[in-house]
Every structure is written in C-alpha cells, then in structure tokens.
Design a protein around this motif. Structure first.
Motif, PDB file in Angstrom:
ATOM      1  N   GLY B 290     -14.213   7.401  32.275  1.00  0.00           N
ATOM      2  CA  GLY B 290     -12.900   7.248  32.869  1.00  0.00           C
ATOM      3  C   GLY B 290     -12.906   7.844  34.249  1.00  0.00           C
ATOM      4  O   GLY B 290     -13.796   8.632  34.601  1.00  0.00           O
ATOM      5  N   VAL B 291     -11.913   7.477  35.032  1.00  0.00           N
ATOM      6  CA  VAL B 291     -11.892   7.902  36.429  1.00  0.00           C
ATOM      7  C   VAL B 291     -10.445   8.111  36.876  1.00  0.00           C
ATOM      8  O   VAL B 291      -9.540   7.392  36.421  1.00  0.00           O
ATOM      9  N   ILE B 292     -10.220   9.126  37.683  1.00  0.00           N
ATOM     10  CA  ILE B 292      -8.937   9.251  38.379  1.00  0.00           C
ATOM     11  C   ILE B 292      -9.213   9.115  39.870  1.00  0.00           C
ATOM     12  O   ILE B 292     -10.238   9.579  40.363  1.00  0.00           O
ATOM     13  N   PHE B 315      -2.096   6.670  43.512  1.00  0.00           N
ATOM     14  CA  PHE B 315      -2.904   7.345  42.482  1.00  0.00           C
ATOM     15  C   PHE B 315      -3.111   6.400  41.305  1.00  0.00           C
ATOM     16  O   PHE B 315      -2.200   5.686  40.899  1.00  0.00           O
ATOM     17  N   LEU B 316      -4.342   6.412  40.800  1.00  0.00           N
ATOM     18  CA  LEU B 316      -4.690   5.502  39.701  1.00  0.00           C
ATOM     19  C   LEU B 316      -5.625   6.194  38.715  1.00  0.00           C
ATOM     20  O   LEU B 316      -6.304   7.158  39.068  1.00  0.00           O
ATOM     21  N   TRP B 317      -5.633   5.685  37.489  1.00  0.00           N
ATOM     22  CA  TRP B 317      -6.661   6.086  36.532  1.00  0.00           C
ATOM     23  C   TRP B 317      -7.071   4.860  35.742  1.00  0.00           C
ATOM     24  O   TRP B 317      -6.298   3.913  35.572  1.00  0.00           O
ATOM     25  N   ALA B 354      -8.525   0.248  30.414  1.00  0.00           N
ATOM     26  CA  ALA B 354      -7.106   0.388  30.747  1.00  0.00           C
ATOM     27  C   ALA B 354      -7.041   0.838  32.195  1.00  0.00           C
ATOM     28  O   ALA B 354      -7.931   1.557  32.673  1.00  0.00           O
ATOM     29  N   ILE B 355      -6.017   0.396  32.901  1.00  0.00           N
ATOM     30  CA  ILE B 355      -5.838   0.842  34.287  1.00  0.00           C
ATOM     31  C   ILE B 355      -4.348   1.001  34.556  1.00  0.00           C
ATOM     32  O   ILE B 355      -3.546   0.147  34.180  1.00  0.00           O
ATOM     33  N   GLU B 356      -3.982   2.119  35.155  1.00  0.00           N
ATOM     34  CA  GLU B 356      -2.571   2.412  35.454  1.00  0.00           C
ATOM     35  C   GLU B 356      -2.526   3.227  36.744  1.00  0.00           C
ATOM     36  O   GLU B 356      -3.548   3.717  37.213  1.00  0.00           O
ATOM     37  N   GLY B 357      -1.324   3.408  37.266  1.00  0.00           N
ATOM     38  CA  GLY B 357      -1.193   4.241  38.453  1.00  0.00           C
ATOM     39  C   GLY B 357       0.190   4.188  39.053  1.00  0.00           C
ATOM     40  O   GLY B 357       1.130   3.664  38.438  1.00  0.00           O
ATOM     41  N   GLY B 358       0.331   4.720  40.233  1.00  0.00           N
ATOM     42  CA  GLY B 358       1.625   4.727  40.903  1.00  0.00           C
ATOM     43  C   GLY B 358       1.472   5.080  42.368  1.00  0.00           C
ATOM     44  O   GLY B 358       0.348   5.216  42.868  1.00  0.00           O
TER      45      GLY B 358
END
Lengths: 367, 367
Positions: B290-292, B315-317, B354-358
C-alpha cells in the motif's frame, strides 16, 4: 583502493555475462565485463589488479563454455575477485572503524529480474555466494506457510542464514591481509590526527558502523533483459562511494539510459547529469564513482548475412575516480583483455569523468 | 497486522508534512498524512489503529505550529506510531524467526534530498530517531579526515552508532507486547505444521534472518520538492511485503508518476502497471502493498484571488492488501481525520486495489 573509507563495506565487483539463451545446452555464446573497483590503482600494483580481472573473466567464460547460466558465470567471476587480496571485496576488504571486516554483495538476474543481496556480513569468505543463494532460493517460490523468501539479509542474520544453507564460515581474522591491516592503521591515524586538529567542540564518535551500502537495490548492480518495453538487454555494475551510488541510484539510472540509440552519448550524459551534477548530491564537492555497462540488442540486424548475425555487444566504462580497472572477454576469445582507465592529467577527481568502451560481435549461438 | 511474516522487520510508518518554507519562522502552514500499515486491520482493533494515526497527526501538527521543519514533524509523528503497540513498528513489532525484534526506519527530506535509514536494528525504542539523526548528521557535511557520513546503517553497528550519538538503548524484551508474542507463537506453529505436512525432502532451515527491507532507498519512502524539473512537490510512504516494495521500487515510482496532471489516474496506473502487473514480480501470484501519497503544486493558481492562494494539497492512498489505515490533518484543522480503507467485497487481495483520496486548500503561509 587507497582512499580513506568511513566503513568497511566491501564493494562488490560484479561481472555480467550476456547469455540469453533459454536452453542451457545452447548457451555457448557470451561476453563478460568485470571491474576491480573505481578508486585509485597504484602503478606498483597494476599487474595484480589486472591479473584479478583476467582470472575473473576466465572463470566466467569457463562456466559459460560448460553450459552455465549467466548468474553462475557472474558468481564464479566474483569469487575470483573476492579472493584476490588486492580488491576491496571479500579477502583483503577494508576494515571498519572497529577493525572488523564486513562485506556486501549483490547479484541480479536480467531474465527473471530476481535479485539477491547481503549487507554488512562477517565471517563468510565469499559473500557473493550468499547473495546468489538468496537469488536461487527465491526463484524456487514461497517458503513453508506461504512465506515470501527474503532477497536482502544483513549482519548476523545474513551470516546465520548462509551457514544454515551450507555456505562455510571463515574466521574473520583470516580475511584481513597485511595490505588491509596497514591501510586500516594508516587511515585510523589520519582520522585521529584530524580529530586532534579539530577544535574539540565537535568530537567525532568512534562507534562501530555496519553499513550495507553497495548492496542497495538499484545502486550496486542492475540487469534487465530485452522485452516489449526494452530494445536492449542491459547489465550495469558500479563502484565508488556507497552513499553517492545509493542516493543517485546509479546502476538503475545507467541501465535505463542504455535504451537510447547512442550508448556512449547516453552514458556520458547520465554520468554528467545524473551523477556529477545530480540534485541528490547538490552539496557534495566531489562525487566519486564508476560504472561498467554492457548492452546487447535483441534483434539481429537484417542487413547482415546469416554468418555475421551473432549479437553485437557494446561495452563501456566511465568513472569520476582517479582510476578504474576493468577486464573483458568473449567466449570466442582465448584470453581476457584488461585495462586501467585513468582520468586525464590535470582533471579533478569527483568533478571530471573518463569514458571508454568498445564493441564485440559474438559468433552466432546456434552455429 | 495479522498476516504471517517471514521476518520481523518493522515497517516504518512514515508521515509527510508539506512545509516548503525556507524560513523556520514562516513555516506555520502544513499538512500531514500518515498510515498505520497496509495489511489486515481487524474491526475489533479499528479504534486503536485510528487512535495511533490521530495522535501521530497531532504530534506533527504541534511541531509545525511550533515552527518545526517537515522532517521534525515527520519524526514526531513516527515516534507516536512506533510507540503504539498496535502498529508493526517499534514497540510491538513482529518478532523474527529467532523470537527477536529487529526494526527498520527511513526518512527523507524533500528539500535537501538527504536520506537516513536503519535496518535490522535491535534494542532501540524509536528507530526513526536514529534514521533522523543520520539524516541530520549528514547535512552537517563531512566527518573528520574527509570521511563521508553514512546514510544507512544496519544491525549491531546501527545500534552502537545510535547509542554513541545519544539515542537511549531499550531492553529488547520491553519491546515485545502480548499481541506480538502471541502472533509470533501462532505463526511459528503454522510454520511448523506446514513443514510437517511437507514431504521432508525440502526442510526449511530455521535460521535467524536479519532483513533491512523497508529501509531500502526508493522503496519505503520518497520525498522530492518542486524544482526546475518537477512541477509538484511529492512525498510517498509505502507499507506491505518488503520484497515486493523493494523489487518494484514502489515509493520512487509513485513519486515520479505524481508529476502527471491527474494524480488519481496516475496513481491508479502506477499501482496497476508498476506494482500488481510489474515485470519485476512476474511470478508472484499476489502482490501485497500500500502507499500514501501527498503532492502540492509549487505555482499558486493565477485565477484565484489573493485570499484563496494558499497551496492546494492533494492526498491519496492505494493498497492491494485487505486494508490500510490512514490519518490526515492540516495545521488549520482542530483534529485529524482517520479512516480504514478496505478492498471492495469479492475482490482478491494482491490482485485488486483500492484507491481513495482528497484535496485540501491550505491557508496562505504568509498571512
């Protein structure tokens, strides 16, 4: 070899064989390129440095002629370089601040892209055999209970793993030579004198330092066979100041640049822009390292007659250190060529570079 | 956290602060993003994982508000994460095969591009403080007699260096927790059962393994400020299977891809093409990590009014593991937000992602 080092990591002296035949029986072609360090090679020991390279090339070629794979040839050559008391690897490595010998070694297989490395390992005569064993164990797949095999081990754990996998231990005191011991004493004295001159406000701590620098992935060696993305198979090995090689990821950068058409120009630009002038080393007044590079095109040139269609190997070396010792040989050669490359007179080590190389047409491997 | 590991390297839980002001007094802006591992986070311990992230963010923001630099904020957050018994770092790390705790930590400064790391270090409560000390010592320039300061130390040498530089030792037995000890026993039993089932022809050696995996340059963390070549300042931290993170150089690859216009699309493609489908992991059935990622544009957007011109942070992970726990906070926030991201139901860990962020608009730093 003579320069003062702040740890005793033994830089690996890597060799590469171009040997891309999938079938062992067919793999009688090949070319090897080795180095005995980028640093300073005195004229008085030039013969010994060259002899180590010559022997290493011969070992690799013998392996290839016997049907060995590229990694087997690489390991055989490295054992020869580690066993030489004149290289800073294995036997005769520089000692660390505590007067101990700790070695690094790494090896990469351009076909499977597997990688094995050890850092700061003590009491093992040939660290490359441990790196190679890690690589070959990893190629066998998962360990019990689905565990992923390690690719990089350090220190005491690396030594214990090696011994439990049949690599024989070697008493550390047997790995020091009169040269390495006298270099240690000389450098230690230099350090003590320098610290006395110091104001005393910032006393340097004389602690042990176990560094696993050259063994860093992408920094000490790289190998990548031709594929859909890459026209050329490439192999790179570096030597020099570990911190400079790491922070510029020199081996991987040089490998990537070798996909350009003009290998010489590409390496020149990489050494200038990605090493000497690298933003990652902006505050360093001297950037010290060297690199050997092999590349081979996967497509036979269509304009040539079938008899001439063996692959063309391009080999290069470049260094910012005072000198670099190299050796090379193809399977069709009767003996290796060796050479000590030196910076031109009047240039400053760490700010200037030398670059040289050649080409070799291998005989077709399916004759 | 629950998954079986083949060594006890403690993955670093890195945080990044966007804090590019050259002057300490001006540096009151900033944004932090942390993770508490990519792996499996049980619902029963969700509160504890989130609390560790929340505290880490708060520590970093406190540092930034007090005028601290980004690396100081990062180190403060990491100490909090290492001290949590629920993260696989520092206190409560997974034990190695010999039942010992060995930790890794690395830290990188996007401005100077300096890097400090320790691998397989024992008997130090907060390995990140050693990594940070290596970084700050290196920034002071050369050691006595022109020696280049080390950026990466391992094993006993790393511990000795730390102690001689004032980092207090900690008895190893104090670093194990009831959770880490019971996980060790459970995993060891699993391994023994698996080996009994094995034919006996290939007995796995039960040797110690000291791995310094997450601390590999370019693999565990990366930070690079905007410059002539780069429009965006980027910072990346990874977690997961050390071998997979190393062989894909995941942190550096993700950082490089963040110079594309669409951050979300770029990270998605990097995780798919450079990680799950990486040619470097062609034989792996499951690729776990995983990665941030943080990025911030160096140019204020000209169409905005001066009041709105604080920098925009994206910002994403993303992760291929079952779950990843993250936390984030800007200096203008009163408290951190935390979240456990999970793969969608029915997808296969190691093959899906999975990928998410803001985004977050920081207040102008020169208000």
């Amino acid at each position: 070899m003579e320069r003062l080092q702040n740890s005793a990591e033994a830089q690996q002296y890597t060799l590469y064989a171009d040997n891309s035949c999938p079938n062992k029986q067919e793999s009688t072609g090949g070319f090897v390129l080795v180095h005995a360090g980028a640093g300073y090679h005195s004229e008085s020991k030039a013969k010994e440095y060259k002899l180590a390279c010559k022997r290493a090339c011969q070992q690799a070629v013998d392996q290839l002629k016997a049907g060995g794979l590229a990694v087997e040839a690489v390991a055989a050559a490295l054992v020869e370089l580690e066993d030489s008391p004149f290289t800073n690897a294995g036997m005769g490595s520089n000692l660390n601040l505590s007067g101990e010998i700790e070695c690094d070694a790494s090896i990469m297989d351009g076909k499977s892209l597997h990688y094995g490395a050890v850092g700061a390992i003590s009491g093992i005569k040939n660290p490359v055999l441990v790196a190679n064993r890690l690589l070959s164990e990893a190629q066998k797949g998962k360990l019990s209970a689905g565990r992923i095999p390690p690719c990089f081990l350090v220190g005491r754990g690396a030594r214990d793993w090696a011994i439990s996998h049949g690599v024989p231990p070697c008493p550390s005191e047997k790995m020091a030579t009169k040269f390495s011991l006298s270099a240690y004493k000389r450098n230690k004295r230099k350090m003590e004198v320098a610290e006395k001159i110091d104001t005393g406000l910032h006393r340097t701590k004389k602690s042990r330092q176990s560094s696993g620098n050259a063994a860093h992935y992408g920094c000490g060696c790289w190998a990548e066979n031709a594929c859909n993305m890459n026209t050329y198979s490439t192999a790179v090995s570096t030597s020099g100041c570990g911190e400079h090689l790491i922070r510029t990821m020199l081996a991987r950068e040089c490998s990537a640049t070798m996909q350009s058409e003009d290998a010489h120009q590409a390496l020149l630009e990489a050494m200038q822009n990605k090493f000497i002038s690298s933003p990652f080393l902006a505050n360093e007044d001297r950037v010290l390292g060297g690199v050997i590079v092999l590349r081979c095109c996967r497509f036979p040139e269509p304009q040539l007659s079938p008899n001439d269609r063996g692959p063309l190997v391009e080999f290069l070396w470049s260094h910012t250190t005072e000198s670099m010792c190299v050796g090379y040989m193809s399977v069709q050669d009767s003996k290796a060529k060796t050479h000590i490359s030196r910076l031109p007179p009047g240039t400053v080590p760490g700010r200037s570079l030398a670059i040289e190389g050649g080409v070799c047409r291998l005989k077709s491997m399916v004759d």
